[in-house]
Scaffold this motif. Structure first.
Motif, PDB file in Angstrom:
ATOM      1  N   MET A   1       0.830  -1.192   0.000  1.00  0.00           N
ATOM      2  CA  MET A   1       0.000   0.000   0.000  1.00  0.00           C
ATOM      3  C   MET A   1       0.876   1.259   0.000  1.00  0.00           C
ATOM      4  N   ASP A  49      -2.777   5.046  -2.261  1.00  0.00           N
ATOM      5  CA  ASP A  49      -3.874   4.130  -1.931  1.00  0.00           C
ATOM      6  C   ASP A  49      -4.646   4.609  -0.699  1.00  0.00           C
ATOM      7  N   GLY A  75      -8.911   6.171  -3.523  1.00  0.00           N
ATOM      8  CA  GLY A  75      -8.342   5.483  -2.382  1.00  0.00           C
ATOM      9  C   GLY A  75      -9.199   5.652  -1.136  1.00  0.00           C
ATOM     10  N   SER A 118      -6.700  -1.426   4.489  1.00  0.00           N
ATOM     11  CA  SER A 118      -5.959  -2.033   3.383  1.00  0.00           C
ATOM     12  C   SER A 118      -6.716  -3.231   2.821  1.00  0.00           C
ATOM     13  N   GLN A 125     -11.185  -3.105  -4.868  1.00  0.00           N
ATOM     14  CA  GLN A 125     -10.499  -3.150  -6.151  1.00  0.00           C
ATOM     15  C   GLN A 125     -10.815  -4.442  -6.891  1.00  0.00           C
TER      16      GLN A 125
END
Length: 307
Positions: A1, A49, A75, A118, A125
């Motif tokens: 990340m 991100d 993000g 994360s 995604q």
């Protein structure tokens, strides 16, 4: 990340960077002392991100910065501030942040939140990539031999997406819930709709059998079924706590409005919110759980995402 830190205190920026690097959470690709120094062009150039941002800054504060990035930054955003005002926290969530952490910084809390965000980002995604793939197949009007297996895996991706919204990413019972979704998807394909959902005990039996294998003894199967039941109950309770907490912060929170009364009875949500607000730990244990309803709704909502 890849992280970008915005805070007018250099000590805080240094501390956050050290935590990220020490715990191998990713890399800090940029930092700024004020939101006025940041725009979408910079974040895209840095391929950010996750952005960590302070609320109070001298020129452009965190909320105004997040608003300016709304709709363009794909993000996730974590806000870190010493402000504990419920009104300000509500405004921050309404702008689109993922988490709000209060100062002074707690190292373990920062690590936990970053890991959750994360995981959530990776799920989103993956979900977007699958949506693009499915749209491409639909546009061509052609079904390849590989498409059924792709869709079959999609129930797990959609389930992960739902679990992230319910605050269950990282919970032990989340793996059991995903196995249940996989079993229910296969069950639906092999049985007529008139048969409805299988019994809850049968679902537990099937996921235990899959985990231990067909040669597992009856005693070991019973132990695994009992352990899975406990893990799932804890996960369901965590989802109830998560949604109730969102409702306490902001009753109009989109996730609270969308999921609370779908997964749980309104009376149970109200009891949980009241218990959390008054910190009545004894009252929390008195709130019943309808595990079968939770699993049914989780499957139906995940199935809906596939379409």
């Amino acid at each position: 990340m890849r992280f970008f830190i915005i805070d007018d205190d250099p000590a805080i920026r240094s501390m956050l960077e050290q935590i990220i690097e020490d715990e191998d959470l990713g890399s800090v690709v940029g930092e700024a002392p004020d939101g006025a120094h940041v725009d979408i062009t910079l974040l895209e150039l840095k391929q950010v991100d996750i952005m960590l941002i302070d609320l109070l800054m001298p020129v452009r504060d965190g909320i105004e910065t997040v608003r300016k990035l709304s709709g363009s930054f794909e993000g996730k955003i974590i806000m870190i501030s010493q402000v504990e005002s419920k009104e300000m926290i509500v405004k921050a969530y309404a702008c689109g942040i993922e988490y709000y952490i209060t100062k002074p910084i707690n190292r373990l809390e920062v690590i936990s939140v970053i890991r959750k965000v994360s995981e959530l980002l990776l799920i989103h995604q993956s979900f977007r990539n699958i949506q693009k793939s499915l749209r491409a197949v639909g546009f061509s009007g052609e079904l390849t031999e590989k498409e059924p297996s792709t869709i079959e895996k999609n129930i797990i991706t959609c389930g992960n997406y739902m679990l992230s919204d319910l605050g269950l990413i990282g919970e032990a019972g989340s793996k059991d819930l995903l196995e249940m979704l996989d079993y229910l998807y296969r069950y639906e394909a092999d049985h007529s709709q008139e048969q409805g959902f299988p019994q809850l005990h049968e679902i537990y039996h099937q996921i235990a059998l899959k985990k231990l294998g067909p040669s597992a003894s009856t005693i070991n199967l019973k132990k695994e079924i009992k352990a899975a039941e406990q893990r799932v109950r804890r996960a369901v309770n965590q989802a109830l706590t998560h949604l109730s907490s969102l409702g306490l912060i902001d009753y109009s929170n989109p996730k609270f409005e969308q999921y609370s009364t779908k997964f749980f009875d309104l009376s149970d949500i109200r009891k949980k919110m009241k218990a959390l607000e008054s910190d009545e730990t004894s009252a929390l244990s008195l709130i019943r759980q309808n595990t079968k309803k939770f699993i049914q709704v989780l499957y139906l909502e995940s199935r809906k995402l596939m379409n």
